[in-house]
Write a protein that holds these residues in place. Structure first.
Motif, PDB file in Angstrom:
ATOM      1  N   PRO A  68     -20.290 -29.112 -24.394  1.00  0.00           N
ATOM      2  CA  PRO A  68     -19.470 -28.658 -23.263  1.00  0.00           C
ATOM      3  C   PRO A  68     -20.092 -27.490 -22.501  1.00  0.00           C
ATOM      4  N   LEU A  69     -20.767 -26.589 -23.204  1.00  0.00           N
ATOM      5  CA  LEU A  69     -21.428 -25.480 -22.522  1.00  0.00           C
ATOM      6  C   LEU A  69     -22.550 -25.982 -21.624  1.00  0.00           C
ATOM      7  N   ILE A  70     -23.311 -26.954 -22.116  1.00  0.00           N
ATOM      8  CA  ILE A  70     -24.407 -27.512 -21.313  1.00  0.00           C
ATOM      9  C   ILE A  70     -23.860 -28.219 -20.077  1.00  0.00           C
ATOM     10  N   ILE A  71     -22.781 -28.988 -20.241  1.00  0.00           N
ATOM     11  CA  ILE A  71     -22.188 -29.698 -19.105  1.00  0.00           C
ATOM     12  C   ILE A  71     -21.637 -28.705 -18.085  1.00  0.00           C
ATOM     13  N   ALA A  72     -20.961 -27.672 -18.565  1.00  0.00           N
ATOM     14  CA  ALA A  72     -20.407 -26.670 -17.647  1.00  0.00           C
ATOM     15  C   ALA A  72     -21.508 -25.962 -16.870  1.00  0.00           C
ATOM     16  N   LEU A  73     -22.585 -25.603 -17.540  1.00  0.00           N
ATOM     17  CA  LEU A  73     -23.699 -24.953 -16.855  1.00  0.00           C
ATOM     18  C   LEU A  73     -24.346 -25.902 -15.850  1.00  0.00           C
ATOM     19  N   ALA A  74     -24.414 -27.189 -16.185  1.00  0.00           N
ATOM     20  CA  ALA A  74     -24.985 -28.175 -15.265  1.00  0.00           C
ATOM     21  C   ALA A  74     -24.149 -28.269 -13.992  1.00  0.00           C
ATOM     22  N   PHE A  75     -22.826 -28.225 -14.137  1.00  0.00           N
ATOM     23  CA  PHE A  75     -21.968 -28.244 -12.952  1.00  0.00           C
ATOM     24  C   PHE A  75     -22.105 -26.951 -12.154  1.00  0.00           C
ATOM     25  N   LEU A 183     -12.607 -21.327 -19.250  1.00  0.00           N
ATOM     26  CA  LEU A 183     -13.410 -20.131 -19.018  1.00  0.00           C
ATOM     27  C   LEU A 183     -14.294 -20.261 -17.779  1.00  0.00           C
ATOM     28  N   PHE A 184     -14.803 -21.466 -17.532  1.00  0.00           N
ATOM     29  CA  PHE A 184     -15.719 -21.669 -16.408  1.00  0.00           C
ATOM     30  C   PHE A 184     -14.991 -22.008 -15.110  1.00  0.00           C
ATOM     31  N   PHE A 185     -13.921 -22.808 -15.188  1.00  0.00           N
ATOM     32  CA  PHE A 185     -13.315 -23.368 -13.977  1.00  0.00           C
ATOM     33  C   PHE A 185     -11.834 -23.059 -13.826  1.00  0.00           C
ATOM     34  N   GLY A 186     -11.276 -22.282 -14.730  1.00  0.00           N
ATOM     35  CA  GLY A 186      -9.889 -21.881 -14.590  1.00  0.00           C
ATOM     36  C   GLY A 186      -8.924 -22.837 -15.274  1.00  0.00           C
ATOM     37  N   TRP A 187      -7.647 -22.509 -15.152  1.00  0.00           N
ATOM     38  CA  TRP A 187      -6.605 -23.252 -15.870  1.00  0.00           C
ATOM     39  C   TRP A 187      -5.649 -23.934 -14.916  1.00  0.00           C
ATOM     40  N   ALA A 188      -6.175 -24.430 -13.800  1.00  0.00           N
ATOM     41  CA  ALA A 188      -5.330 -25.117 -12.825  1.00  0.00           C
ATOM     42  C   ALA A 188      -4.752 -26.397 -13.434  1.00  0.00           C
ATOM     43  N   PRO A 189      -3.579 -26.835 -12.953  1.00  0.00           N
ATOM     44  CA  PRO A 189      -3.004 -28.088 -13.470  1.00  0.00           C
ATOM     45  C   PRO A 189      -3.960 -29.255 -13.272  1.00  0.00           C
TER      46      PRO A 189
END
Length: 315
Positions: A68-75, A183-189
């Motif tokens: 998940p960390l790798i995917i988040a950094l890729a985005f 942590l990376f993109f927030g907690w939006a619905p």
């Protein structure tokens, strides 16, 4: 098998690595009242500790935490145009990519979509295919049976631990992806790829349905890998064999000329959990997929039990 006369109890007996001798050994122990109980052999806690200490378990945990960390950094480093134009299985997959950065739940759903077809298959095959075959490759399977551990109990304890670790992997990945996504993109619905949005509670409920269905589908891989692990002394052969069967099933499922026959393929309903992401949950395909997987996995586990009970352990 009949119990030998009392005077022959001290005579030579077939080793428990030969098929059909555990009942006789248990009868001898009961006749002599020596306090031996098969229920005290290979306890679940001991087997859990053994498997958790293995390097392969540590490696799997590291991969699940890193992905998940790798995917988040890729985005983070990619542009919106490049992420929305990604090459995916179908239109719903493309929409999951587009929505992956809108919040924690959508990021977890995309991570599950990206991992279910191969990564989780390999991990479940590793836990369930390696558990018996590795004992045979280390030549320790003979010593476990010579304790003696009844064959049915050995398989049961091994399978309980392997399925527990597989379930843990299926839960750990989306749970950690949910935290990383927040942590990376927030907690939006969560937003549905089929239109509309969910409340926080409803989004988590849909994610729970997805994780439960993917975990149920992993029983197919577990049954295949466990069967191959009983048939072979090579752990990589068991893991690779189960993965290969799943890949072949997916290839056949992509051949539309097969028509209705594809419904009988074990992986045809692998992505039926996408029906849980619409405005209302559609259960039809998920129920069909559950029935197919439970039928196949029950047959594979039963065949593994039948073969192991009749097998001479010589390695």
């Amino acid at each position: 098998m009949t119990l030998p006369p009392t005077g022959e109890l001290d005579g030579p007996r077939p080793p428990s690595t030969r098929r059909g001798t555990h009942d006789m050994l248990a009868g001898v122990a009961e006749a002599r009242d020596n306090g031996f109980s098969s229920r005290r052999t290979l306890r679940t806690g001991v087997e859990f500790v053994r498997q958790l200490r293995r390097r392969r378990t540590h490696l799997v945990a590291l991969v699940l935490l890193a992905l998940p960390l790798i995917i988040a950094l890729a985005f983070q480093v990619s542009s919106p145009e490049s992420s929305s134009g990604a090459n995916n299985r179908d239109f719903t997959g493309q929409l999951l990519v587009t929505l992956a950065t809108t919040g924690a739940t959508n990021f977890a759903l995309f991570t599950e979509f990206a991992s279910a077809s191969f990564l989780l298959v390999v991990i479940v095959a590793l836990f369930c295919g390696d558990t018996v075959a590795s004992e045979a490759s280390w030549s320790s399977l003979r010593y476990l049976l010579a304790i003696p551990v009844p064959r049915g109990r050995l398989l049961r304890q091994k399978l309980i631990v392997a399925l527990s670790l597989s379930l843990g992997a299926n839960v750990l990945l989306p749970a950690w992806a949910l935290v990383v996504g927040g942590l990376f993109f927030g907690w939006a619905p969560a937003q549905s790829p089929l239109g509309g949005s969910f409340t926080t509670g409803e989004g988590l409920t849909r994610l729970l349905i997805v994780v439960g269905y993917v975990s149920l589908q992993s029983l197919l891989v577990a049954g295949l890998a466990f069967l191959f692990g009983v048939l072979t002394d090579a752990p990589l052969g068991a893991v690779g064999g189960a993965t290969l069967v799943v890949v072949l099933s997916n290839i056949l499922d992509s051949i539309t000329a097969l028509g209705a026959y594809r419904r009988f393929l074990p992986t045809h309903f692998q992505y039926a959990w996408l029906d849980a992401l619409g405005p209302a949950v559609q259960w039809d395909n998920m129920m069909r997929g559950a029935g197919v997987v439970l039928t196949y996995s029950a047959a594979f586990f039963a065949l593994a039990w039948w073969r192991f009970q009749r097998k001479d352990i010589v390695s």
